[in-house]
Design an enzyme around this catalytic site. Structure first.
Site, PDB file in Angstrom:
ATOM      1  N   THR A  69     129.317 120.237 -90.396  1.00 16.69           N
ATOM      2  CA  THR A  69     129.449 119.195 -91.418  1.00 16.69           C
ATOM      3  C   THR A  69     128.094 118.793 -91.985  1.00 16.69           C
ATOM      4  O   THR A  69     127.073 118.913 -91.305  1.00 16.69           O
ATOM      5  CB  THR A  69     130.130 117.959 -90.787  1.00 16.69           C
ATOM      6  N   ASP A  70     128.113 118.249 -93.203  1.00  9.71           N
ATOM      7  CA  ASP A  70     126.869 117.720 -93.783  1.00  9.71           C
ATOM      8  C   ASP A  70     126.433 116.424 -93.082  1.00  9.71           C
ATOM      9  O   ASP A  70     125.302 115.971 -93.263  1.00  9.71           O
ATOM     10  CB  ASP A  70     127.017 117.485 -95.292  1.00  9.71           C
ATOM     11  N   GLU A  71     127.335 115.842 -92.267  1.00 10.74           N
ATOM     12  CA  GLU A  71     127.001 114.550 -91.644  1.00 10.74           C
ATOM     13  C   GLU A  71     125.864 114.678 -90.625  1.00 10.74           C
ATOM     14  O   GLU A  71     125.250 113.687 -90.249  1.00 10.74           O
ATOM     15  CB  GLU A  71     128.262 113.930 -91.026  1.00 10.74           C
ATOM     16  N   TYR A  91     130.217 111.115 -83.830  1.00 13.14           N
ATOM     17  CA  TYR A  91     130.783 112.372 -84.347  1.00 13.14           C
ATOM     18  C   TYR A  91     129.668 113.291 -84.829  1.00 13.14           C
ATOM     19  O   TYR A  91     129.562 114.448 -84.409  1.00 13.14           O
ATOM     20  CB  TYR A  91     131.769 112.086 -85.492  1.00 13.14           C
ATOM     21  N   LYS A 151     128.337 117.001 -83.469  1.00  8.25           N
ATOM     22  CA  LYS A 151     128.303 118.210 -84.293  1.00  8.25           C
ATOM     23  C   LYS A 151     126.873 118.749 -84.385  1.00  8.25           C
ATOM     24  O   LYS A 151     126.647 119.956 -84.333  1.00  8.25           O
ATOM     25  CB  LYS A 151     128.855 117.935 -85.700  1.00  8.25           C
TER      26      LYS A 151
HETATM   27  P1  NAD Z   1     141.110 118.277 -87.689  1.00  5.55           P
HETATM   28  O1  NAD Z   1     140.860 117.094 -86.807  1.00  5.55           O
HETATM   29  O2  NAD Z   1     142.138 118.188 -88.752  1.00  5.55           O
HETATM   30  O3  NAD Z   1     141.509 119.525 -86.785  1.00  5.55           O
HETATM   31  C1  NAD Z   1     140.871 119.835 -85.576  1.00  5.55           C
HETATM   32  C2  NAD Z   1     141.724 120.838 -84.816  1.00  5.55           C
HETATM   33  O4  NAD Z   1     141.046 121.135 -83.586  1.00  5.55           O
HETATM   34  C3  NAD Z   1     143.113 120.303 -84.444  1.00  5.55           C
HETATM   35  O5  NAD Z   1     144.086 121.271 -84.741  1.00  5.55           O
HETATM   36  C4  NAD Z   1     143.017 120.053 -82.955  1.00  5.55           C
HETATM   37  O6  NAD Z   1     144.263 120.209 -82.264  1.00  5.55           O
HETATM   38  C5  NAD Z   1     141.987 121.098 -82.520  1.00  5.55           C
HETATM   39  N1  NAD Z   1     141.303 120.717 -81.287  1.00  5.55           N
HETATM   40  C6  NAD Z   1     140.723 119.507 -81.018  1.00  5.55           C
HETATM   41  N2  NAD Z   1     140.222 119.515 -79.769  1.00  5.55           N
HETATM   42  C7  NAD Z   1     140.467 120.745 -79.248  1.00  5.55           C
HETATM   43  C8  NAD Z   1     140.174 121.365 -77.991  1.00  5.55           C
HETATM   44  N3  NAD Z   1     139.544 120.688 -77.025  1.00  5.55           N
HETATM   45  N4  NAD Z   1     140.555 122.648 -77.800  1.00  5.55           N
HETATM   46  C9  NAD Z   1     141.209 123.331 -78.773  1.00  5.55           C
HETATM   47  N5  NAD Z   1     141.528 122.790 -79.970  1.00  5.55           N
HETATM   48  C10 NAD Z   1     141.160 121.515 -80.203  1.00  5.55           C
HETATM   49  O7  NAD Z   1     139.694 118.663 -88.255  1.00  5.55           O
HETATM   50  P2  NAD Z   1     139.296 119.257 -89.687  1.00  5.55           P
HETATM   51  O8  NAD Z   1     139.068 118.148 -90.623  1.00  5.55           O
HETATM   52  O9  NAD Z   1     140.215 120.345 -90.042  1.00  5.55           O
HETATM   53  O10 NAD Z   1     137.860 119.874 -89.334  1.00  5.55           O
HETATM   54  C11 NAD Z   1     137.739 121.192 -88.811  1.00  5.55           C
HETATM   55  C12 NAD Z   1     136.278 121.511 -88.587  1.00  5.55           C
HETATM   56  O11 NAD Z   1     135.561 121.390 -89.808  1.00  5.55           O
HETATM   57  C13 NAD Z   1     135.596 120.562 -87.594  1.00  5.55           C
HETATM   58  O12 NAD Z   1     134.720 121.324 -86.806  1.00  5.55           O
HETATM   59  C14 NAD Z   1     134.841 119.589 -88.483  1.00  5.55           C
HETATM   60  O13 NAD Z   1     133.696 119.090 -87.831  1.00  5.55           O
HETATM   61  C15 NAD Z   1     134.477 120.487 -89.649  1.00  5.55           C
HETATM   62  N6  NAD Z   1     134.307 119.802 -90.949  1.00  5.55           N
HETATM   63  C16 NAD Z   1     135.279 118.947 -91.418  1.00  5.55           C
HETATM   64  C17 NAD Z   1     135.120 118.347 -92.658  1.00  5.55           C
HETATM   65  C18 NAD Z   1     136.190 117.438 -93.241  1.00  5.55           C
HETATM   66  O14 NAD Z   1     135.974 116.849 -94.308  1.00  5.55           O
HETATM   67  N7  NAD Z   1     137.355 117.293 -92.634  1.00  5.55           N
HETATM   68  C19 NAD Z   1     133.975 118.610 -93.426  1.00  5.55           C
HETATM   69  C20 NAD Z   1     133.001 119.478 -92.913  1.00  5.55           C
HETATM   70  C21 NAD Z   1     133.195 120.076 -91.680  1.00  5.55           C
HETATM   71  P1  TYD Z   2     136.609 109.492 -93.870  1.00  7.68           P
HETATM   72  O1  TYD Z   2     137.740 110.071 -94.642  1.00  7.68           O
HETATM   73  O2  TYD Z   2     136.873 108.905 -92.529  1.00  7.68           O
HETATM   74  O3  TYD Z   2     135.475 110.611 -93.789  1.00  7.68           O
HETATM   75  P2  TYD Z   2     133.921 110.479 -93.291  1.00  7.68           P
HETATM   76  O4  TYD Z   2     133.729 109.207 -92.575  1.00  7.68           O
HETATM   77  O5  TYD Z   2     133.795 111.672 -92.404  1.00  7.68           O
HETATM   78  O6  TYD Z   2     133.108 110.578 -94.557  1.00  7.68           O
HETATM   79  O7  TYD Z   2     135.952 108.342 -94.751  1.00  7.68           O
HETATM   80  C1  TYD Z   2     135.485 108.616 -96.069  1.00  7.68           C
HETATM   81  C2  TYD Z   2     134.839 107.345 -96.598  1.00  7.68           C
HETATM   82  O8  TYD Z   2     135.868 106.347 -96.767  1.00  7.68           O
HETATM   83  C3  TYD Z   2     133.834 106.738 -95.636  1.00  7.68           C
HETATM   84  O9  TYD Z   2     132.771 106.150 -96.415  1.00  7.68           O
HETATM   85  C4  TYD Z   2     134.609 105.638 -94.914  1.00  7.68           C
HETATM   86  C5  TYD Z   2     135.596 105.184 -95.973  1.00  7.68           C
HETATM   87  N1  TYD Z   2     136.915 104.716 -95.474  1.00  7.68           N
HETATM   88  C6  TYD Z   2     137.454 103.517 -95.966  1.00  7.68           C
HETATM   89  O10 TYD Z   2     136.839 102.838 -96.805  1.00  7.68           O
HETATM   90  N2  TYD Z   2     138.681 103.126 -95.516  1.00  7.68           N
HETATM   91  C7  TYD Z   2     139.382 103.852 -94.598  1.00  7.68           C
HETATM   92  O11 TYD Z   2     140.503 103.420 -94.193  1.00  7.68           O
HETATM   93  C8  TYD Z   2     138.824 105.075 -94.117  1.00  7.68           C
HETATM   94  C9  TYD Z   2     139.558 105.916 -93.117  1.00  7.68           C
HETATM   95  C10 TYD Z   2     137.584 105.482 -94.590  1.00  7.68           C
END
Ligand code: NAD
Ligand code: TYD
Length: 354
Positions: A135-137, A160, A164
């Protein structure tokens, strides 16, 4: 040169982004075995993959990456030549409540997979790849200007992002120390179908639909850089096949939105789709207590990916957001299913009791 993989292990494939990656790989690589390993936590849902679950090149395995006996056995049993590692705990708010769980899955789980790959590929790592999805975070929080590039120093500020960042460091350490062939990508916030409704966009859609308050943290001034999930999946496909081993790639679509502006746009779209008078959904916007340590702004510079590998995002945000809303409105059963049970307890603790 394009890599050719025979057996691809995708971890976290039942989650939001993982399910889009699994679907894409099943369809794009019919000659490869696609193994989806997932623990099926609250965030993992096999309903995300019903359209592809019977494809002959697909196998689902339920398992926990924290369990090193399981991950070792997995590499011994299957002749895996690529790992696309997405399994993680992914929600910042949950990491604030339970940091240890994030360290276990995101750090220890990643190390277990690295160890499995290292042992399996000890004699010949030619053509193999451990691709770590991050992630960019990890780069921390930006002020009003500037972008994260691949050279930006890591500065994680939530449990988080710290977990990562730690996993990214282990992945690169295995490359430098053991010559494990690795690639990392760091992507901005994703949106699209199958997104669990604890994250901002699907939570807001769900609440607007049900005439419930839409919680906006603080003043809604925080900025996120949103990318359509299929564009992230296309970048992962491209990088895993053509990216340079040992490198990091930033993924993002130059699409920054202040949370409050995004919610206003979403309210407008929802009014239109639900046939409500303009301005109805905006009345649901409710400013709530800010997130602890809330990062102000994320913005990705993805020039390297665009120039070196020719990746371009396919959708404009407004179009992607409309498609996303359409999907949620057409898939009420999915939404009802994932918001029954434990979700209610989480919601109560996160939004009602604080
Ligand atoms: P998500 O929470 O929707 O899915 C995570 C998946 O991992 C789930 O299916 C869960 O069951 C599985 N999982 C969790 N713990 C596990 C374990 N111990 N063993 C096996 N499986 C396990 O997450 P997402 O949003 O799809 O993100 C996927 C990846 O992409 C993550 O690594 C996250 O850090 C990265 N990422 C997410 C975003 C975003 O905006 N959502 C952006 C950049 C990077
Ligand atoms: P989120 O979807 O949790 O992603 P991330 O924290 O990984 O960026 O949140 C996106 C943005 O929205 C973040 O600035 C937090 C804000 N947010 C709210 O304002 N209300 C909410 O209920 C949630 C879940 C997030």
């Amino acid at each position: 040169m394009k890599r050719d993989f025979k057996t691809i292990l995708i971890t976290g494939g039942a989650g939001f982004i993982g399910s889009h990656v699994v679907r894409r790989f099943i369809n794009n690589y019919p000659g490869a075995n696609i193994i989806n390993l997932d623990k099926l936590t609250y965030a993992g849902n096999l309903q995300n993959l019903t359209d592809v679950e019977n494809k002959p090149n697909y196998t689902f395995l339920k398992g926990d990456i924290i369990d090193s006996l399981f991950t070792d056995a997995l590499f011994q049993k299957h002749n895996i030549d690529a790992v696309i590692h997405l399994a993680a705990e992914s929600h910042v708010d949950r990491s604030i409540t339970n940091p240890t769980e994030f360290a276990m899955t995101n750090v220890i789980g990643t190390i277990n997979l690295l160890n499995g790959a290292k042992k399996a590929w000890a004699n010949n790592a030619e053509g193999k790849l451990f691709y770590h999805v991050s992630t960019d975070e990890v780069y921390g929080s930006l002020g009003a200007t500037g972008f994260f590039t691949e050279e930006t120093a890591y500065d994680p500020r939530s449990p988080y992002s710290a977990s990562k960042a730690s996993s990214d460091h282990f992945v690169m350490a295995y490359h430098h120390t053991y010559k494990l062939p690795v690639i990392i990508s760091n992507c901005s916030n994703n949106y699209g179908s199958h997104h669990f409704p604890e994250k901002l966009i699907p939570l807001a859609i769900h609440n607007i639909k049900n005439n419930k308050p839409v919680p906006v943290y603080g003043k809604g001034e925080n900025v996120r850089d949103w990318l359509y999930v299929n564009d992230h999946a296309s970048a992962i496909d491209l990088i895993s096949h053509k990216g340079k081993v040992g490198e990091t790639y930033n993924i993002g679509g130059h699409n920054e939105w202040k949370n409050i502006d995004l919610i206003h746009l979403l309210c407008k779209i929802m009014d239109k789709k639900l046939g409500r008078p303009a301005g109805t959904s905006e009345k649901l916007i409710t400013f709530v207590k800010d997130r602890a340590g809330h990062d102000l702004r994320y913005a990705i510079d993805s020039t390297k990916l665009q120039k070196e590998l020719g990746w371009i995002p396919s959708l404009q945000f407004e179009e992607g957001l409309e498609k996303t809303v359409d999907w949620y409105l057409a898939n009420e059963a999915w939404l009802n299913n994932v918001t029954s049970g434990d979700y209610q307890k989480y919601y109560e603790k996160q939004y009602v009791q604080r």
